[in-house]
Design a protein around this motif. Structure first.
Motif, PDB file in Angstrom:
ATOM      1  N   THR A 115       0.839  -1.191   0.000  1.00 44.85           N
ATOM      2  CA  THR A 115       0.000   0.000   0.000  1.00 44.85           C
ATOM      3  C   THR A 115       0.877   1.246   0.000  1.00 44.85           C
ATOM      4  O   THR A 115       2.106   1.170   0.161  1.00 44.85           O
ATOM      5  N   ASP A 116       0.225   2.409  -0.149  1.00 41.86           N
ATOM      6  CA  ASP A 116       0.968   3.658  -0.040  1.00 41.86           C
ATOM      7  C   ASP A 116       1.667   3.758   1.311  1.00 41.86           C
ATOM      8  O   ASP A 116       2.841   4.125   1.392  1.00 41.86           O
ATOM      9  N   ALA A 117       0.944   3.429   2.370  1.00 44.95           N
ATOM     10  CA  ALA A 117       1.507   3.538   3.722  1.00 44.95           C
ATOM     11  C   ALA A 117       2.712   2.612   3.888  1.00 44.95           C
ATOM     12  O   ALA A 117       3.721   2.986   4.496  1.00 44.95           O
ATOM     13  N   GLY A 118       2.611   1.381   3.344  1.00 43.12           N
ATOM     14  CA  GLY A 118       3.730   0.454   3.444  1.00 43.12           C
ATOM     15  C   GLY A 118       4.949   0.949   2.706  1.00 43.12           C
ATOM     16  O   GLY A 118       6.080   0.877   3.205  1.00 43.12           O
ATOM     17  N   GLY A 119       4.750   1.472   1.494  1.00 45.43           N
ATOM     18  CA  GLY A 119       5.872   1.993   0.719  1.00 45.43           C
ATOM     19  C   GLY A 119       6.484   3.227   1.343  1.00 45.43           C
ATOM     20  O   GLY A 119       7.713   3.391   1.366  1.00 45.43           O
ATOM     21  N   LEU A 120       5.651   4.103   1.885  1.00 40.33           N
ATOM     22  CA  LEU A 120       6.159   5.322   2.516  1.00 40.33           C
ATOM     23  C   LEU A 120       6.969   5.007   3.764  1.00 40.33           C
ATOM     24  O   LEU A 120       7.936   5.704   4.078  1.00 40.33           O
ATOM     25  N   ALA A 121       6.602   3.942   4.481  1.00 38.96           N
ATOM     26  CA  ALA A 121       7.376   3.531   5.661  1.00 38.96           C
ATOM     27  C   ALA A 121       8.788   3.132   5.246  1.00 38.96           C
ATOM     28  O   ALA A 121       9.769   3.445   5.928  1.00 38.96           O
ATOM     29  N   VAL A 122       8.899   2.439   4.114  1.00 36.20           N
ATOM     30  CA  VAL A 122      10.214   2.047   3.606  1.00 36.20           C
ATOM     31  C   VAL A 122      11.008   3.285   3.187  1.00 36.20           C
ATOM     32  O   VAL A 122      12.207   3.405   3.473  1.00 36.20           O
ATOM     33  N   GLU A 123      10.353   4.223   2.516  1.00 31.63           N
ATOM     34  CA  GLU A 123      11.028   5.450   2.090  1.00 31.63           C
ATOM     35  C   GLU A 123      11.567   6.219   3.294  1.00 31.63           C
ATOM     36  O   GLU A 123      12.715   6.679   3.288  1.00 31.63           O
ATOM     37  N   ARG A 124      10.761   6.382   4.307  1.00 29.93           N
ATOM     38  CA  ARG A 124      11.191   7.159   5.478  1.00 29.93           C
ATOM     39  C   ARG A 124      12.356   6.474   6.191  1.00 29.93           C
ATOM     40  O   ARG A 124      13.287   7.146   6.666  1.00 29.93           O
ATOM     41  N   ALA A 125      12.324   5.145   6.247  1.00 27.84           N
ATOM     42  CA  ALA A 125      13.429   4.419   6.880  1.00 27.84           C
ATOM     43  C   ALA A 125      14.727   4.632   6.102  1.00 27.84           C
ATOM     44  O   ALA A 125      15.801   4.826   6.694  1.00 27.84           O
ATOM     45  N   GLU A 126      14.645   4.616   4.777  1.00 26.95           N
ATOM     46  CA  GLU A 126      15.840   4.825   3.952  1.00 26.95           C
ATOM     47  C   GLU A 126      16.354   6.251   4.091  1.00 26.95           C
ATOM     48  O   GLU A 126      17.572   6.478   4.154  1.00 26.95           O
ATOM     49  N   LEU A 127      15.466   7.213   4.149  1.00 26.47           N
ATOM     50  CA  LEU A 127      15.877   8.605   4.320  1.00 26.47           C
ATOM     51  C   LEU A 127      16.582   8.809   5.656  1.00 26.47           C
ATOM     52  O   LEU A 127      17.555   9.557   5.745  1.00 26.47           O
ATOM     53  N   ARG A 128      16.093   8.140   6.701  1.00 29.11           N
ATOM     54  CA  ARG A 128      16.768   8.237   8.010  1.00 29.11           C
ATOM     55  C   ARG A 128      18.173   7.657   7.931  1.00 29.11           C
ATOM     56  O   ARG A 128      19.109   8.196   8.532  1.00 29.11           O
ATOM     57  N   LYS A 129      18.348   6.551   7.208  1.00 31.79           N
ATOM     58  CA  LYS A 129      19.681   5.963   7.048  1.00 31.79           C
ATOM     59  C   LYS A 129      20.640   6.943   6.368  1.00 31.79           C
ATOM     60  O   LYS A 129      21.839   6.957   6.655  1.00 31.79           O
ATOM     61  N   LEU A 130      20.104   7.741   5.456  1.00 34.69           N
ATOM     62  CA  LEU A 130      20.927   8.699   4.716  1.00 34.69           C
ATOM     63  C   LEU A 130      21.099  10.013   5.474  1.00 34.69           C
ATOM     64  O   LEU A 130      21.751  10.935   4.980  1.00 34.69           O
ATOM     65  N   GLY A 131      20.515  10.099   6.669  1.00 35.90           N
ATOM     66  CA  GLY A 131      20.602  11.327   7.446  1.00 35.90           C
ATOM     67  C   GLY A 131      19.699  12.428   6.933  1.00 35.90           C
ATOM     68  O   GLY A 131      19.957  13.614   7.164  1.00 35.90           O
ATOM     69  N   LEU A 132      18.630  12.050   6.224  1.00 34.65           N
ATOM     70  CA  LEU A 132      17.732  13.031   5.624  1.00 34.65           C
ATOM     71  C   LEU A 132      16.331  12.943   6.225  1.00 34.65           C
ATOM     72  O   LEU A 132      15.346  13.259   5.560  1.00 34.65           O
ATOM     73  N   GLY A 133      16.239  12.519   7.470  1.00 33.20           N
ATOM     74  CA  GLY A 133      14.946  12.420   8.131  1.00 33.20           C
ATOM     75  C   GLY A 133      14.447  13.762   8.600  1.00 33.20           C
ATOM     76  O   GLY A 133      14.209  13.974   9.795  1.00 33.20           O
ATOM     77  N   ASN A 134      14.280  14.701   7.686  1.00 24.94           N
ATOM     78  CA  ASN A 134      13.855  16.064   8.006  1.00 24.94           C
ATOM     79  C   ASN A 134      12.390  16.061   8.470  1.00 24.94           C
ATOM     80  O   ASN A 134      11.514  15.579   7.752  1.00 24.94           O
ATOM     81  N   PRO A 135      12.098  16.604   9.653  1.00 27.14           N
ATOM     82  CA  PRO A 135      10.700  16.613  10.126  1.00 27.14           C
ATOM     83  C   PRO A 135       9.791  17.460   9.245  1.00 27.14           C
ATOM     84  O   PRO A 135       8.567  17.310   9.290  1.00 27.14           O
ATOM     85  N   GLN A 136      10.364  18.374   8.443  1.00 30.46           N
ATOM     86  CA  GLN A 136       9.564  19.197   7.548  1.00 30.46           C
ATOM     87  C   GLN A 136       9.164  18.454   6.274  1.00 30.46           C
ATOM     88  O   GLN A 136       8.316  18.924   5.520  1.00 30.46           O
TER      89      GLN A 136
END
Length: 299
Positions: A115-136
């Protein structure tokens, strides 16, 4: 008269794929609207039943969704193109449908719901790994069509830079269309940057974006992100400014030429980022950070 661009389409219900459109339009005019489909399995099943009916084949029992039996017989097997080819087609032709499907596949391939929610969870996890977990950073879909999607240009430029440092950098660069030559960015008019800039464009009402890479004369490849979000901005003026910026970037560091007026304090920039009220400009590369003078992409 007022055209349909003044009246956005509205989904009649959260449970169906019926849309309501209001307004007036000239008798010889045509408007096309692309909207996401809800309940894709049922939609595809219904489309297949209709195609079979056209050929005189009746499906008893209608369309349903369930788990495939272990001993089920395969009636039709379709193999897709390689992922690299799908991504290239998506970026060159701005295929929003492919973007939405790839987002759902991300979720399913990571043992989450497709689902969208499942895919977005993966995206956010990858962004955090890259140090790009911007709250904005606000993500709601795969195509970027959701009005609530929000990303800063520096975050987008940094994400592109991270991709160019990754194992699939070559594949990623080749998947981006050449600005001024290919795909949805072929209408840009470049000079020094022609053949040296690859990018993906994005447009919504009052929003104009362009992000990608430029091969400079003397400092290798840099990435950039232009995002303009202003009701009073003229698209053609914004795109002309983008083209001038790309030409300037491509000549960055060239000998015997006056240096681009970007307030560069060092020869090898890491980040160039400005955020005027109605526009934004970012460039990223691997080296110490610098502070530029404002660079307007809207005027």
């Amino acid at each position: 008269h007022r055209d349909l661009h003044s009246f956005p389409t509205r989904r009649s219900s959260d449970l169906n794929n019926v849309f309501t459109v209001g307004g007036t339009i000239g008798g010889s005019d045509t408007r096309k609207y692309w909207k996401p489909v809800l309940g894709i399995p049922a939609y595809v099943g219904g489309a297949m039943v209709a195609l079979l009916a056209e050929r005189g084949i009746v499906v008893a029992g209608g369309v349903g969704r369930g788990t495939s039996p272990l001993a089920g017989q395969t009636l039709w097997l379709h193999r897709s193109l390689p992922l690299s080819a799908i991504v290239e087609e998506m970026l060159v032709h701005s295929n929003n449908h492919s973007a939405e499907q790839l987002l759902r596949i991300l979720g399913e391939s990571s043992r989450r719901p497709g689902t969208d929610a499942g895919g977005l969870a993966v995206e956010r996890a990858e962004l955090r790994k890259l140090g790009l977990g911007n709250p904005q950073l606000k993500l709601y879909d795969g195509s970027g069509l959701a009005p609530s999607d929000k990303i800063e240009p520096l975050t987008l430029a940094s994400l592109l830079a991270a991709e160019l440092r990754g194992p699939n950098a070559g594949t990623f660069v080749r998947s981006l269309p050449l600005v001024g030559l290919q795909g949805t960015v072929r209408y840009h008019v470049l000079h020094a940057a022609l053949g040296r800039a690859r990018a993906k464009s994005g447009h919504l009402e009052h929003v104009n974006g362009l992000a990608g890479t430029v091969m400079t004369r003397s400092h290798g490849r840099v990435v950039f992100a232009f995002l303009t979000n202003a009701a009073n901005s003229e698209a053609s003026a914004v795109e002309r400014a983008q083209d001038r910026a790309l030409d300037t970037l491509s000549e960055f560091g060239e000998r015997n030429r006056r240096r681009p007026r970007l307030g560069v304090g060092e020869a090898r920039p890491r980040c160039i980022s400005t955020h005027p009220r109605s526009n934004a400009f970012s460039v990223a590369r691997s080296a110490p950070a610098i502070t530029p003078t404002p660079f307007s992409s809207a005027r």
